[in-house]
Enzyme design. Structure first.
Site, PDB file in Angstrom:
ATOM      1  N   HIS A 139      -3.702  -3.097   2.588  1.00  0.00           N
ATOM      2  CA  HIS A 139      -3.954  -4.739   2.630  1.00  0.00           C
ATOM      3  C   HIS A 139      -5.355  -4.841   3.283  1.00  0.00           C
ATOM      4  O   HIS A 139      -5.982  -5.512   3.080  1.00  0.00           O
ATOM      5  CB  HIS A 139      -2.671  -5.272   3.147  1.00  0.00           C
ATOM      6  CG  HIS A 139      -2.953  -6.678   3.488  1.00  0.00           C
ATOM      7  ND1 HIS A 139      -2.410  -7.780   2.691  1.00  0.00           N
ATOM      8  CD2 HIS A 139      -3.566  -7.481   4.416  1.00  0.00           C
ATOM      9  CE1 HIS A 139      -2.765  -8.926   3.202  1.00  0.00           C
ATOM     10  NE2 HIS A 139      -3.372  -8.600   4.325  1.00  0.00           N
ATOM     11  N   GLU A 140      -5.406  -4.232   4.287  1.00  0.00           N
ATOM     12  CA  GLU A 140      -6.320  -4.327   5.380  1.00  0.00           C
ATOM     13  C   GLU A 140      -7.621  -3.794   4.742  1.00  0.00           C
ATOM     14  O   GLU A 140      -8.786  -4.342   4.877  1.00  0.00           O
ATOM     15  CB  GLU A 140      -6.224  -3.654   6.782  1.00  0.00           C
ATOM     16  CG  GLU A 140      -5.012  -4.193   7.728  1.00  0.00           C
ATOM     17  CD  GLU A 140      -5.146  -5.767   7.733  1.00  0.00           C
ATOM     18  OE1 GLU A 140      -6.315  -6.070   7.993  1.00  0.00           O
ATOM     19  OE2 GLU A 140      -4.251  -6.248   7.958  1.00  0.00           O
ATOM     20  N   HIS A 143      -9.288  -6.398   2.316  1.00  0.00           N
ATOM     21  CA  HIS A 143     -10.177  -7.287   2.974  1.00  0.00           C
ATOM     22  C   HIS A 143     -11.601  -6.799   3.125  1.00  0.00           C
ATOM     23  O   HIS A 143     -12.557  -7.665   2.940  1.00  0.00           O
ATOM     24  CB  HIS A 143      -9.632  -7.661   4.223  1.00  0.00           C
ATOM     25  CG  HIS A 143      -8.400  -8.583   4.482  1.00  0.00           C
ATOM     26  ND1 HIS A 143      -8.489  -9.723   3.714  1.00  0.00           N
ATOM     27  CD2 HIS A 143      -7.139  -8.587   5.095  1.00  0.00           C
ATOM     28  CE1 HIS A 143      -7.297 -10.475   3.984  1.00  0.00           C
ATOM     29  NE2 HIS A 143      -6.573  -9.536   4.611  1.00  0.00           N
TER      30      HIS A 143
HETATM   31 ZN   LIG Z   1      -4.739  -9.704   5.547  1.00  0.00          ZN
END
Ligand SMILES: [Zn+2]
Length: 259
Positions: A139-140, A143
């Site tokens: 998830h990170e 980004h």
């Molecule tokens: Zn996030």
């Protein structure tokens, strides 16, 4: 493991970008209305950062954070676990990544435009299941891949430039004082992502698991754990913003759709 009291550990509170926060957030958090106006003016004078400069700024800021936080040494059990999980991910999806553990009990993780991924021991404790932990790491990384973290760094830089004056902060990334780099990094890492960005990163986390032949449902379990944590910590989100549950539902639908 309790973590020494550091600037970074003290200023980052609660869950970073992982559960909740359906509201507010985004760039307005970084800039404030006046800051936004000033930053707009500043941007019009031609002060923008190229991708390479944002990456440089990210690298400089994370180098400072690494100094300010208790980074797990290579022989530490947390570091060993993360190194094993991240082995082979140094070049991931066109990104150049590096990984470190902060021996801080907070449940947290973040990634910076230069590809630095930082995982907190508290998150690793919460997720002894490697696939769950990797869903958060994925998830990170999402980004970074989608440029969300770059957007936050750009905004934090403009905000700082607007407040202090471009001349005062040196104008270019190469000349920034370490205090400015620290403030920009802190603001950028603490800023909340928009709901749309979180959805995109959540989906990326699922794709990331699939790419590594892991169970995509680990992303759902991970999110549920974070949501439970959010409730425990009595943070402001869950009462009136059922964001975590919505994100769990979205993940489930996304996984089912792509089977
Ligand atoms: Zn996030």
């Amino acid at each position: 493991m309790t973590g020494k009291t550091t600037r970074f550990a003290l200023t980052i509170t609660g869950l970073l970008c992982l559960a909740g926060h359906a509201h507010a957030g985004k760039l307005a958090d970084l800039l404030g209305s006046q800051g936004l106006k000033d930053a707009g003016t500043t941007a019009m004078t031609g002060l923008t950062l190229t991708d390479a400069q944002v990456i440089e700024l990210g690298a400089k800021s994370v180098a400072q954070m690494d100094q300010d936080n208790p980074v797990a040494s290579a022989d530490n059990a947390y570091a060993k676990r993360l190194a094993k999980l991240a082995s082979g991910m140094e070049r991931e999806d066109g990104l150049k990544l590096n990984f470190k553990v902060y021996l801080v009990k907070d449940v947290n993780a973040f990634a910076v435009p230069d590809g630095s991924v930082r995982v907190f021991a508290g998150l690793m404790d919460l997720m002894p299941d490697d696939a769950e932990l990797l869903s958060v790491i994925g998830h990170e990384i999402g980004h970074v891949k989608y440029g969300h973290s770059k957007e936050h760094y750009r905004a934090a830089y403009l905000s700082r430039a607007a407040r202090k004056g471009v001349a005062a902060i040196g104008g270019t990334v190469g000349k920034l004082a370490s205090s400015d780099i620290g403030a920009i990094g802190e603001a950028a890492v603490n800023a909340k992502f928009s709901r749309a960005n979180e959805t995109q990163a959540d989906e990326y986390g699922v794709d990331f698991l699939r790419r590594h032949n892991l169970d995509p449902n680990a992303a759902v379990r991970g999110m549920q754990k974070l949501a439970a944590q959010d409730g425990k910590a009595k943070t402001s989100f869950l009462d009136d913003h059922p964001a975590s549950q919505e994100r769990v539902s979205h993940l489930q639908k996304y996984i089912a759709r792509k089977k």
